[in-house]
Design an enzyme around this catalytic site. Structure first.
Site, PDB file in Angstrom:
ATOM      1  N   HIS A  20      -8.721  -8.595  -3.575  1.00  0.00           N
ATOM      2  CA  HIS A  20      -9.474  -9.567  -2.791  1.00  0.00           C
ATOM      3  C   HIS A  20      -9.629  -9.050  -1.369  1.00  0.00           C
ATOM      4  O   HIS A  20      -8.986  -8.082  -0.964  1.00  0.00           O
ATOM      5  CB  HIS A  20      -8.759 -10.927  -2.750  1.00  0.00           C
ATOM      6  CG  HIS A  20      -7.444 -10.912  -2.022  1.00  0.00           C
ATOM      7  ND1 HIS A  20      -6.313 -10.305  -2.532  1.00  0.00           N
ATOM      8  CD2 HIS A  20      -7.084 -11.410  -0.803  1.00  0.00           C
ATOM      9  CE1 HIS A  20      -5.316 -10.429  -1.681  1.00  0.00           C
ATOM     10  NE2 HIS A  20      -5.761 -11.094  -0.617  1.00  0.00           N
ATOM     11  N   ASP A  34      -9.603 -11.006   2.601  1.00  0.00           N
ATOM     12  CA  ASP A  34      -9.145 -12.271   3.163  1.00  0.00           C
ATOM     13  C   ASP A  34     -10.288 -13.082   3.757  1.00  0.00           C
ATOM     14  O   ASP A  34     -11.141 -12.549   4.473  1.00  0.00           O
ATOM     15  CB  ASP A  34      -8.097 -12.028   4.258  1.00  0.00           C
ATOM     16  CG  ASP A  34      -6.812 -11.447   3.719  1.00  0.00           C
ATOM     17  OD1 ASP A  34      -6.496 -11.684   2.533  1.00  0.00           O
ATOM     18  OD2 ASP A  34      -6.113 -10.746   4.479  1.00  0.00           O
ATOM     19  N   HIS A  60      -7.729  -5.556  -0.876  1.00  0.00           N
ATOM     20  CA  HIS A  60      -6.323  -5.177  -1.003  1.00  0.00           C
ATOM     21  C   HIS A  60      -5.676  -5.943  -2.144  1.00  0.00           C
ATOM     22  O   HIS A  60      -6.201  -6.940  -2.633  1.00  0.00           O
ATOM     23  CB  HIS A  60      -5.562  -5.373   0.313  1.00  0.00           C
ATOM     24  CG  HIS A  60      -5.514  -6.790   0.798  1.00  0.00           C
ATOM     25  ND1 HIS A  60      -6.591  -7.421   1.398  1.00  0.00           N
ATOM     26  CD2 HIS A  60      -4.519  -7.718   0.788  1.00  0.00           C
ATOM     27  CE1 HIS A  60      -6.275  -8.656   1.724  1.00  0.00           C
ATOM     28  NE2 HIS A  60      -5.014  -8.875   1.353  1.00  0.00           N
ATOM     29  N   ARG A 111       1.784 -12.317   8.671  1.00  0.00           N
ATOM     30  CA  ARG A 111       0.386 -11.914   8.814  1.00  0.00           C
ATOM     31  C   ARG A 111      -0.308 -12.716   9.888  1.00  0.00           C
ATOM     32  O   ARG A 111      -0.137 -13.935   9.980  1.00  0.00           O
ATOM     33  CB  ARG A 111      -0.352 -12.111   7.478  1.00  0.00           C
ATOM     34  CG  ARG A 111      -1.766 -11.502   7.449  1.00  0.00           C
ATOM     35  CD  ARG A 111      -2.459 -11.825   6.148  1.00  0.00           C
ATOM     36  NE  ARG A 111      -3.298 -13.022   6.248  1.00  0.00           N
ATOM     37  CZ  ARG A 111      -3.918 -13.586   5.222  1.00  0.00           C
ATOM     38  NH1 ARG A 111      -3.771 -13.095   4.003  1.00  0.00           N
ATOM     39  NH2 ARG A 111      -4.674 -14.662   5.407  1.00  0.00           N
TER      40      ARG A 111
END
Length: 287
Positions: A101, A103, A257, A272
């Protein structure tokens, strides 16, 4: 104080580079940030080793590249809503991000990039794979490129963050809410032109792309499945093996990723921050 000398070493043919010679916990000069950004744009994902980032310093570093995102479905860290703590406890079955995917493509203005910091790393396993969607586009035939450049795709969080979606599943140390009701659908071009390089990349997303604009899901499925399979071809990828204090910073405009879930019975704790895209009209107003 002298400027740090960045050393940049390519990690793979399609994308990826490791940057050394800089301490991200320090207040960095505009020149150093510009050099990091240039490497990030060129290599699509960059890695740093042996960093010591508090949540405050990770936020400060991320903000040098743009405004930070507050995730609509995943609760941020107490006192730092921009910081997402991604934790898989030994008893958790599913990890977060365990599928190809990019983000935040389910937003009207998707993110520029994500900055992930390794707090606690399993003894083995837990690597992250990255795939260049620019390389994926460039490997297509001219006929397929021309076909895709005329298409837009529909992105939504409704599937991945529904009760059946992998991202919304319960995890002991993460608070994720389900996307209920009308979460919105947003249209993005299938071929995205990178605003800083002009390089074209495919912009479809197995987690959030549900169909092509003006097509039904049934009509869209064969072409989407072809693209999802094509985009993860090994020659377009690199693999990062984490250690405590490692940092990965990837470009969501041109990179997929995949966080591998191959460390059963071990704990993995990452932090993150995600840099939002600034809409064109807002950039124009600021100028």
């Amino acid at each position: 104080m002298s400027e740090p000398t960045l050393k940049i070493r390519k990690a793979a043919g399609a994308l990826g580079a490791e940057i050394s010679g800089v301490d991200l916990s320090k207040e960095l000069s505009d020149e150093t940030i510009a050099a990091i950004r240039a490497a990030f744009v060129e290599h699509q994902v960059v890695f740093f080793r042996d960093q010591a980032l508090s949540p405050e310093r990770q936020v400060a570093f991320g903000r040098r590249f743009g405004p930070l995102n507050i995730h609509p479905y995943v609760s941020g860290m107490a006192g730092h809503p921009e910081v997402m703590e991604i934790v898989k406890e030994p008893e958790d079955r599913l990890n977060f991000g365990g599928g190809w995917h990019s983000d935040m493509s389910f937003l009207e203005h998707p993110s520029i990039g994500s900055i992930l910091y390794g707090v606690e790393i399993p003894e083995w396993g837990g690597d992250t794979l990255f795939a260049s969607q620019a390389a994926a586009y460039e490997a297509l035939t001219p006929g397929m490129q021309a076909t895709l450049e005329g298409l837009n795709a529909v992105h939504t969080a409704s599937r991945e963050y529904s009760s059946r979606g992998a991202s919304a599943q319960k995890r002991k140390s993460m608070s994720v809410v389900e996307a209920e009701g009308a979460v919105g659908e947003f249209i993005h071009p299938v071929v995205k032109v990178h605003p800083e390089t002009g390089r074209k990349a495919l912009y479809v997303n197995p987690a959030f792309t549900v169909r092509f604009e003006g097509w039904s899901k049934r009509e869209s499925r064969p072409l989407l499945e072809f693209l999802f399979d094509h985009c993860r071809y090994e020659a377009f990828t690199c693999r990062f093996s984490w250690a405590k204090g490692s940092v990965a910073m990837w470009d969501n405009r041109s990179v997929w990723h995949f966080a591998l879930n191959d460390y059963p019975g071990q704990r993995r704790h990452m932090r993150r921050v995600t840099v939002d895209e600034v809409p064109a009209e807002a950039r124009a107003a600021a100028e």
